[in-house]
Design a protein around this motif. Structure first.
Motif, mmCIF file in Angstrom:
data_model
loop_
_atom_site.group_PDB
_atom_site.id
_atom_site.type_symbol
_atom_site.label_atom_id
_atom_site.label_comp_id
_atom_site.label_asym_id
_atom_site.label_seq_id
_atom_site.Cartn_x
_atom_site.Cartn_y
_atom_site.Cartn_z
ATOM 1 N N HIS A 359 -7.165 -16.289 -8.486
ATOM 2 C CA HIS A 359 -5.658 -16.854 -7.860
ATOM 3 C C HIS A 359 -5.053 -17.282 -9.531
ATOM 4 C CE1 HIS A 359 -1.510 -18.217 -6.585
ATOM 5 N NE2 HIS A 359 -2.096 -19.161 -7.407
ATOM 6 N N TRP A 360 -6.331 -18.612 -10.109
ATOM 7 C CA TRP A 360 -5.659 -19.168 -10.988
ATOM 8 C C TRP A 360 -5.701 -18.075 -12.514
ATOM 9 C CZ3 TRP A 360 -1.868 -22.304 -11.365
ATOM 10 C CH2 TRP A 360 -1.181 -22.905 -10.171
ATOM 11 N N ILE A 361 -6.576 -17.407 -12.075
ATOM 12 C CA ILE A 361 -6.896 -16.343 -13.686
ATOM 13 C C ILE A 361 -5.058 -15.787 -13.779
ATOM 14 C CG2 ILE A 361 -7.633 -14.263 -14.135
ATOM 15 C CD1 ILE A 361 -10.262 -15.888 -13.103
ATOM 16 N N VAL A 362 -5.119 -15.404 -12.479
ATOM 17 C CA VAL A 362 -3.832 -14.141 -12.420
ATOM 18 C C VAL A 362 -2.799 -15.228 -13.296
ATOM 19 C CG1 VAL A 362 -2.149 -12.745 -10.500
ATOM 20 C CG2 VAL A 362 -4.801 -12.861 -10.770
ATOM 21 N N GLN A 363 -2.189 -16.631 -13.400
ATOM 22 C CA GLN A 363 -1.684 -17.502 -12.941
ATOM 23 C C GLN A 363 -1.755 -17.379 -14.508
ATOM 24 O OE1 GLN A 363 1.327 -17.939 -11.021
ATOM 25 N NE2 GLN A 363 0.394 -16.640 -9.734
ATOM 26 N N LEU A 364 -2.875 -18.003 -15.060
ATOM 27 C CA LEU A 364 -3.080 -17.899 -16.356
ATOM 28 C C LEU A 364 -2.513 -16.779 -17.254
ATOM 29 C CD1 LEU A 364 -3.304 -20.055 -18.637
ATOM 30 C CD2 LEU A 364 -6.068 -18.674 -18.206
ATOM 31 N N SER A 365 -2.682 -15.690 -16.666
ATOM 32 C CA SER A 365 -2.288 -14.281 -17.389
ATOM 33 C C SER A 365 -0.611 -13.914 -16.908
ATOM 34 C CB SER A 365 -3.031 -13.209 -16.715
ATOM 35 O OG SER A 365 -2.096 -12.592 -15.772
ATOM 36 N N TYR A 366 0.764 -14.888 -16.785
ATOM 37 C CA TYR A 366 1.190 -14.662 -16.198
ATOM 38 C C TYR A 366 1.771 -15.614 -17.032
ATOM 39 C CZ TYR A 366 1.292 -12.095 -11.837
ATOM 40 O OH TYR A 366 0.452 -11.342 -10.416
ATOM 41 N N ILE A 367 1.441 -16.648 -17.416
ATOM 42 C CA ILE A 367 2.008 -18.096 -18.085
ATOM 43 C C ILE A 367 2.010 -17.468 -20.034
ATOM 44 C CG2 ILE A 367 1.167 -19.713 -18.896
ATOM 45 C CD1 ILE A 367 0.694 -20.697 -16.451
ATOM 46 N N ILE A 368 0.708 -17.006 -20.484
ATOM 47 C CA ILE A 368 0.241 -16.557 -21.865
ATOM 48 C C ILE A 368 1.714 -14.965 -21.874
ATOM 49 C CG2 ILE A 368 -0.585 -14.802 -22.893
ATOM 50 C CD1 ILE A 368 -3.548 -16.732 -21.397
#
Length: 386
Positions: A359-368
């Motif tokens: 989940h947080w890998i996906v969220q990190l991609s959204y942040i980037i």
């Protein structure tokens, strides 16, 4: 929506290769509707023969085996001019309800960002009346249930609550009470989430039955939510000098405390309760009827929703107060909180921990990629107002 329970004999097995009583109207008006620019599903073509007849195929696995007798006055169609799916509604006549009056009022108002009322594309007069005097067909956007695909993050829940709070506030600002603000009277635009329109009765499949429908993320493709169904709605004249009151028992939420006490109801306070109860059952406590499990990370909703569903209607906030209070709550949520998961509490803690890194890998991609934690349908380039 009106039920067709009178049209179906529950003591007899339903033969899906035969049209049900309520479907005959749509079959009989297939050609008439096509002349006016709308094509119904193959099941309603004159001379239709079920595709599974003479095969070993189960009717429910066929597109023309899809039937929903609970909404006999509603049917999806394709608009010939642009191939766009729409929803047709045989609206109540004035002798039955204020549905047409309220629908016209809500569709005639100047643009307002708080307006989350399903719009009307067109109103068509049917040549003949039914026994109730029903002869008006309202053409509206094709919408889908709001609960699927599942909510992934707190930010997606915040977006939903923001839209619905402002939407009901807007309706109340026009001195209109919805009078049936239940979970099935909230829908959403399908077009941002789905590359192809989903089927109206089985959203897991494409409308043309060519394969499964594959929705995107609400964070990546923000959606607009809508209130529908005006057949119980009422306008109350604010200059009448008397507070609006209705007898108890209307609408689809029997849990309203005033209904249980059989006391006269303030319809605006009942609306507040019903919307609060939608959010309570979807996110906070769960609802086994709709298979909604309670969710993690939504404790920030509890106090406001508790007040909205207060047993004493005089102690419930108005929708303007709800919107104001929620704006404060929203501003107080950190970016980490907004991107946190709202997974089901019924799932094991082990599964929750195992999935969290993904989940947080996906969220990190959204942040980037600078994708906001709270979706905003107005920024979606592919979004077009329905």
């Amino acid at each position: 929506m009106s039920s067709s329970s009178d049209s179906v004999n529950e003591d007899e097995p339903v033969r899906l290769e035969d049209l049900l009583e309520f479907e005959v109207f749509w079959r009989d008006h297939y050609e008439w509707l096509r002349d006016r620019g709308y094509v119904l599903r193959p099941r309603y073509r004159p001379g239709w023969v079920a595709s599974w007849v003479g095969t070993n195929t189960f009717p429910f696995d066929c597109e023309d085996g899809q039937v929903q007798p609970l909404f006999e006055y509603n049917l999806d169609a394709i608009r010939i001019a642009d191939g766009k799916p729409v929803m047709l509604r045989r609206a109540d006549p004035p002798s039955v309800s204020d549905e047409l009056k309220i629908g016209r009022l809500l569709s005639s108002m100047p643009p307002d960002p708080r307006n989350h009322c399903v719009p009307t594309y067109e109103t068509i007069t049917i040549p003949e009346l039914d026994t109730e005097g029903r002869n008006t067909l309202v053409v509206m956007p094709f919408l889908v249930p709001w609960g699927k695909p599942d909510f992934d993050t707190v930010g997606e829940v915040v977006d939903f609550c923001t839209q619905m709070f402002e939407g009901l506030q807007y309706i109340h600002s026009l001195n209109v009470a919805h009078n049936d603000a239940k979970t099935t009277n909230i829908m959403m635009d399908w077009s941002p989430l789905y590359p192809d329109p989903p089927h109206s009765l089985r959203s897991s499949r494409r409308m043309d039955w060519s394969g499964p429908s594959k929705p995107s993320s609400r964070t990546l493709r923000p959606v607009k939510y809508y209130f529908i169904d005006w057949n119980l709605s009422r306008y109350f004249d604010p200059t009448s000098g008397t507070p609006p009151r209705l007898p108890p028992g209307y609408g689809g939420d029997p849990s309203v405390p005033e209904f249980k006490r059989k006391e006269p109801c303030d319809p605006f306070a009942v609306d507040v309760y019903c919307l609060g109860n939608v959010i309570r059952e979807k996110f906070i406590v769960g609802d086994p009827v709709f298979h909604y499990p309670p969710r993690r990370n939504v404790e920030f909703l509890e106090e406001l929703v508790s007040d909205m569903t207060h047993d004493d209607p005089t102690k419930r906030p108005t929708m303007t107060e709800v919107v104001s209070r929620f704006e404060v709550i929203r501003k107080g949520l950190s970016w980490w909180k907004l991107r946190s998961r709202v997974s089901a509490k019924t799932a094991s803690s082990l599964l929750y921990r195992l999935y969290s890194p993904f989940h947080w890998i996906v969220q990190l991609s959204y942040i980037i990629r600078r994708i906001p934690a709270i979706p905003d349908y107005t920024r979606n380039k592919e979004y077009s107002n329905v």
